[in-house]
Enzyme design. Structure first.
Site, PDB file in Angstrom:
ATOM      1  N   VAL A  11       7.691 -41.370  11.093  1.00 38.85           N
ATOM      2  CA  VAL A  11       7.564 -39.941  11.421  1.00 38.85           C
ATOM      3  C   VAL A  11       7.524 -39.732  12.944  1.00 38.85           C
ATOM      4  O   VAL A  11       8.263 -38.911  13.498  1.00 38.85           O
ATOM      5  CB  VAL A  11       6.291 -39.340  10.779  1.00 38.85           C
ATOM      6  CG1 VAL A  11       6.042 -37.926  11.272  1.00 38.85           C
ATOM      7  CG2 VAL A  11       6.398 -39.365   9.273  1.00 38.85           C
ATOM      8  N   GLU A 157       5.703 -32.697   8.323  1.00 40.73           N
ATOM      9  CA  GLU A 157       7.142 -33.030   8.369  1.00 40.73           C
ATOM     10  C   GLU A 157       7.683 -33.052   6.946  1.00 40.73           C
ATOM     11  O   GLU A 157       6.952 -33.306   5.994  1.00 40.73           O
ATOM     12  CB  GLU A 157       7.355 -34.358   9.095  1.00 40.73           C
ATOM     13  CG  GLU A 157       6.545 -35.545   8.561  1.00 40.73           C
ATOM     14  CD  GLU A 157       7.135 -36.200   7.345  1.00 40.73           C
ATOM     15  OE1 GLU A 157       8.337 -35.999   7.106  1.00 40.73           O
ATOM     16  OE2 GLU A 157       6.389 -36.886   6.616  1.00 40.73           O
ATOM     17  N   ARG A 160      13.075 -36.980   4.681  1.00 42.52           N
ATOM     18  CA  ARG A 160      13.303 -37.988   3.644  1.00 42.52           C
ATOM     19  C   ARG A 160      13.692 -39.290   4.321  1.00 42.52           C
ATOM     20  O   ARG A 160      14.511 -39.286   5.243  1.00 42.52           O
ATOM     21  CB  ARG A 160      14.456 -37.564   2.724  1.00 42.52           C
ATOM     22  CG  ARG A 160      14.144 -36.426   1.797  1.00 42.52           C
ATOM     23  CD  ARG A 160      15.423 -35.859   1.233  1.00 42.52           C
ATOM     24  NE  ARG A 160      16.262 -35.326   2.302  1.00 42.52           N
ATOM     25  CZ  ARG A 160      17.570 -35.064   2.176  1.00 42.52           C
ATOM     26  NH1 ARG A 160      18.184 -35.302   1.054  1.00 42.52           N
ATOM     27  NH2 ARG A 160      18.263 -34.585   3.194  1.00 42.52           N
ATOM     28  N   GLU A 161      13.126 -40.386   3.860  1.00 44.73           N
ATOM     29  CA  GLU A 161      13.537 -41.678   4.399  1.00 44.73           C
ATOM     30  C   GLU A 161      15.031 -41.843   4.182  1.00 44.73           C
ATOM     31  O   GLU A 161      15.549 -41.516   3.116  1.00 44.73           O
ATOM     32  CB  GLU A 161      12.824 -42.793   3.634  1.00 44.73           C
ATOM     33  CG  GLU A 161      11.517 -43.188   4.260  1.00 44.73           C
ATOM     34  CD  GLU A 161      10.939 -44.405   3.582  1.00 44.73           C
ATOM     35  OE1 GLU A 161       9.877 -44.242   2.982  1.00 44.73           O
ATOM     36  OE2 GLU A 161      11.553 -45.489   3.632  1.00 44.73           O
ATOM     37  N   LEU A 271      15.360 -33.230 -11.299  1.00 46.48           N
ATOM     38  CA  LEU A 271      15.217 -32.880 -12.727  1.00 46.48           C
ATOM     39  C   LEU A 271      16.131 -33.773 -13.545  1.00 46.48           C
ATOM     40  O   LEU A 271      16.959 -33.293 -14.314  1.00 46.48           O
ATOM     41  CB  LEU A 271      15.600 -31.408 -12.928  1.00 46.48           C
ATOM     42  CG  LEU A 271      14.476 -30.387 -12.882  1.00 46.48           C
ATOM     43  CD1 LEU A 271      15.005 -28.971 -12.934  1.00 46.48           C
ATOM     44  CD2 LEU A 271      13.478 -30.604 -14.030  1.00 46.48           C
ATOM     45  N   CYS A 281       5.575 -41.880   0.033  1.00 49.77           N
ATOM     46  CA  CYS A 281       5.057 -40.507   0.115  1.00 49.77           C
ATOM     47  C   CYS A 281       4.597 -39.926  -1.221  1.00 49.77           C
ATOM     48  O   CYS A 281       3.425 -39.574  -1.361  1.00 49.77           O
ATOM     49  CB  CYS A 281       6.116 -39.606   0.730  1.00 49.77           C
ATOM     50  SG  CYS A 281       6.600 -40.197   2.345  1.00 49.77           S
ATOM     51  N   LYS A 284       1.490 -41.664  -2.898  1.00 49.36           N
ATOM     52  CA  LYS A 284       0.307 -41.549  -2.028  1.00 49.36           C
ATOM     53  C   LYS A 284      -0.172 -40.093  -1.952  1.00 49.36           C
ATOM     54  O   LYS A 284      -1.365 -39.807  -2.063  1.00 49.36           O
ATOM     55  CB  LYS A 284       0.694 -42.059  -0.639  1.00 49.36           C
ATOM     56  CG  LYS A 284      -0.215 -41.669   0.494  1.00 49.36           C
ATOM     57  CD  LYS A 284       0.253 -42.304   1.789  1.00 49.36           C
ATOM     58  CE  LYS A 284       1.124 -41.404   2.624  1.00 49.36           C
ATOM     59  NZ  LYS A 284       0.451 -40.417   3.457  1.00 49.36           N
TER      60      LYS A 284
HETATM   61  C1  UGA Z   1       9.732 -37.348   0.254  1.00 48.81           C
HETATM   62  C2  UGA Z   1      10.151 -35.868   0.312  1.00 48.81           C
HETATM   63  O1  UGA Z   1      11.419 -35.694  -0.321  1.00 48.81           O
HETATM   64  C3  UGA Z   1      10.243 -35.390   1.759  1.00 48.81           C
HETATM   65  O2  UGA Z   1      10.534 -34.008   1.789  1.00 48.81           O
HETATM   66  C4  UGA Z   1       8.890 -35.673   2.451  1.00 48.81           C
HETATM   67  O3  UGA Z   1       8.933 -35.305   3.817  1.00 48.81           O
HETATM   68  C5  UGA Z   1       8.574 -37.151   2.352  1.00 48.81           C
HETATM   69  O4  UGA Z   1       8.503 -37.514   0.956  1.00 48.81           O
HETATM   70  C6  UGA Z   1       7.253 -37.408   3.019  1.00 48.81           C
HETATM   71  O5  UGA Z   1       6.229 -36.950   2.520  1.00 48.81           O
HETATM   72  O6  UGA Z   1       7.232 -38.008   4.105  1.00 48.81           O
HETATM   73  P1  UGA Z   1      11.037 -39.674   0.442  1.00 48.81           P
HETATM   74  O7  UGA Z   1       9.833 -40.316  -0.134  1.00 48.81           O
HETATM   75  O8  UGA Z   1      11.741 -40.292   1.589  1.00 48.81           O
HETATM   76  O9  UGA Z   1      10.722 -38.136   0.897  1.00 48.81           O
HETATM   77  O10 UGA Z   1      12.048 -39.586  -0.684  1.00 48.81           O
HETATM   78  P2  UGA Z   1      12.912 -38.760  -1.686  1.00 48.81           P
HETATM   79  O11 UGA Z   1      14.322 -38.942  -1.288  1.00 48.81           O
HETATM   80  O12 UGA Z   1      12.455 -37.399  -1.971  1.00 48.81           O
HETATM   81  O13 UGA Z   1      12.606 -39.703  -2.929  1.00 48.81           O
HETATM   82  C7  UGA Z   1      11.334 -39.765  -3.550  1.00 48.81           C
HETATM   83  C8  UGA Z   1      11.507 -40.170  -4.997  1.00 48.81           C
HETATM   84  O14 UGA Z   1      12.266 -39.177  -5.656  1.00 48.81           O
HETATM   85  C9  UGA Z   1      12.278 -41.480  -5.144  1.00 48.81           C
HETATM   86  O15 UGA Z   1      11.578 -42.339  -5.986  1.00 48.81           O
HETATM   87  C10 UGA Z   1      13.599 -41.100  -5.709  1.00 48.81           C
HETATM   88  O16 UGA Z   1      14.062 -42.012  -6.664  1.00 48.81           O
HETATM   89  C11 UGA Z   1      13.348 -39.741  -6.336  1.00 48.81           C
HETATM   90  N1  UGA Z   1      14.517 -38.877  -6.115  1.00 48.81           N
HETATM   91  C12 UGA Z   1      15.011 -38.734  -4.855  1.00 48.81           C
HETATM   92  C13 UGA Z   1      15.098 -38.249  -7.176  1.00 48.81           C
HETATM   93  O17 UGA Z   1      14.639 -38.373  -8.322  1.00 48.81           O
HETATM   94  N2  UGA Z   1      16.190 -37.457  -6.933  1.00 48.81           N
HETATM   95  C14 UGA Z   1      16.710 -37.304  -5.681  1.00 48.81           C
HETATM   96  O18 UGA Z   1      17.721 -36.600  -5.503  1.00 48.81           O
HETATM   97  C15 UGA Z   1      16.100 -37.958  -4.613  1.00 48.81           C
END
Ligand code: UGA
Length: 449
Positions: A11, A157, A160-161, A271, A281, A284
């Site tokens: 971050v 923030e 997304r990673e 969904l 994230c 946690k």
């Molecule tokens: C997540 C949030 O999406 C961010 O907005 C936030 O800033 C971040 O946490 C944070 O708190 O720092 P991140 O953990 O990088 O970001 O990942 P995502 O891409 O959202 O993925 C999280 C989980 O959702 C993953 O396990 C992934 O498999 C799942 N996911 C992701 C889906 O089911 N569909 C998607 O299109 C993307």
């Protein structure tokens, strides 16, 4: 404006580099000199798409890095705190020790500063932390008064990673809280370089809550989809992808424009059924909010269920495997994917981990392929897992394949399997393959007749 960013994790570093790219003067601070040296050499200590390019472009121009917190505070007007806020499994609460320590340290520096300074929390913290932990620590160690000598704000923030640079440079919203108008005015000025973006200025507690509520909503959508998926399997004769696909077409989810064209928002991808969410994230943050709710005498049964469903979801793949192979000992299993999601090498809370653990305990033989890993991470190197370097390798001579991470390269699977004389069973944990292109196919949420 002159900004210091305390903490150069994912971050802090992304925020610091991107704010420099936007024209601010940024000083990144970290206590680890190896990281600071790397940053000053123009080498990013973490991988994020596009980050290294922006670092090389800005370092020693708008951007510098130091271990000297005091110098950074004296030479900046605003400090962003971006240190870790892990979940402590023992105390079942967010661990604020780094936030507290850095607030104390900043306060110590403010003691020797005559001009006004704004301290902003960027780390994800439970509601109340900025006003009730950071502010008093700053007052106590600086001997000064908040609202008069310095201000306190909160600016979550939404990065997304893997997409962090893009998310920072083209945000969907900018949220910030402030203890008073002076604090929020400075934050408006800081973010004025982001033109045409919705900016929500509020109090610190609300800003903190917006972050948790946003992540909890997405995590809830995932567990909701998985709960429906598991029922489809139990009932039989229902494929969850047909169910979620039709749900996505609800015009309140995918609006239809006057031209007849349909907008499919990204949220529909949350969904969809799968083998569970992971990363640093969602797990946690949802756990921290539940713990916070309990402390506030407000249990959160919905979010409790979100976590329970998610903890069980990886085992659905084992259940499907056992349907075909009741005895797992000596079974040859290929695991596809180790990262918790594609485009990252982050394995924290990855569903692959409990799946691999269960298979090892059952004495199955495991091969694993993940396009981003050339070696197993250290903590897995003692485990009996063979890391393969290609998709072809990992699927050769196995009884079953478990697809866990949605890496695009796995779309090649049907074509590669078609070349094998005796193709193994495929269990699709992400429902990313066409079930009709694979001879022996099982998938999350695929209720067979
Ligand atoms: C997540 C949030 O999406 C961010 O907005 C936030 O800033 C971040 O946490 C944070 O708190 O720092 P991140 O953990 O990088 O970001 O990942 P995502 O891409 O959202 O993925 C999280 C989980 O959702 C993953 O396990 C992934 O498999 C799942 N996911 C992701 C889906 O089911 N569909 C998607 O299109 C993307």
């Amino acid at each position: 404006m002159k900004i210091s960013v305390i903490g150069t994790g994912y971050v802090g570093l992304v925020s610091g580099i991107c704010l420099a790219e936007k024209g601010h003067q940024v000083i990144c601070v970290d206590q680890l000199s190896t990281k600071i040296d790397q940053i000053n050499q123009g080498i990013s200590p973490i991988y994020e798409r596009g980050l290294n390019e922006l670092l090389t472009k800005n370092i020693h121009r708008n951007l510098s890095a130091t271990t000297d917190l005091n110098a950074a505070i004296q030479h900046s007007d605003i400090s962003l705190i971006a240190v870790g806020t892990p979940f402590n499994e023992e105390t079942q609460a967010i661990d604020l020790q780094y936030i507290e320590a850095v607030s104390q340290a900043i306060g110590g520096c403010l003691r020797h500063k005559s001009s006004y300074h704004l301290v902003v929390v960027k780390s994800t913290v439970v509601p109340g932390t900025t006003d009730e932990v950071v502010l008093p620590a700053l007052e106590q160690s600086s001997g000064k008064q908040a609202g008069q000598d310095f201000g306190v704000g909160m600016n979550p923030e939404f990065l997304r990673e893997g997409n962090a640079v893009e998310d920072f440079m083209s945000p969907d919203r900018i949220v910030f809280g402030g203890m008073d108008k002076k604090s929020t005015d400075l934050l408006f000025e800081l973010y004025s370089v982001f033109k045409g973006v919705d900016k929500i200025a509020t109090n610190n507690k609300t800003a903190e809550m917006i972050k948790y509520a946003s992540n909890s909503l997405l995590a809830t959508l995932i567990s909701f989809s998985n709960e429906i998926a598991n029922l489809c399997v139990a009932i039989g004769g229902i494929d969850v992808t047909e169910v979620t696909g039709a749900m996505h077409l609800d015009k309140r989810i995918s609006p239809i424009l006057a031209t007849g064209e349909r907008i499919t928002p990204h949220v529909t991808t949350y969904l969809e059924a799968g083998c569970g969410f992971g990363g640093s994230c969602f797990p946690k943050d949802v756990k921290a909010l539940i713990a916070y709710g309990e402390k506030a005498a407000t249990p959160m049964p919905l979010l409790d269920a979100v976590m329970t469903i998610n903890a069980q979801q990886p085992y659905q793949l084992i259940k499907l495997l056992k349907k075909h192979f009741p005895e797992l000992a000596n079974l040859k299993v290929a695991l596809l994917g180790l990262a918790f999601k594609p485009d990252t090498d982050d394995v924290r809370e990855s569903p692959t981990l409990p799946i691999a653990q269960t298979l090892i305990e059952s004495q199955a033989q495991i091969k694993l392929f993940d396009p981003i890993f050339k070696h197993l991470p250290d903590f897995l190197s003692q485990m009996n897992i063979t890391l393969c370097q290609s998709l072809e390798d990992v699927i050769t001579d196995v009884d079953a394949i478990l697809l866990i991470t949605r890496w695009p390269i796995f779309e090649q699977l049907p074509e590669l399997l078609a070349k094998l004389p005796n193709p193994p069973l495929v269990i699709d944990g992400r429902r990313m393959l066409n079930k009709n292109t694979i001879s022996r196919y099982e998938g999350i949420g695929l209720g067979k007749s």
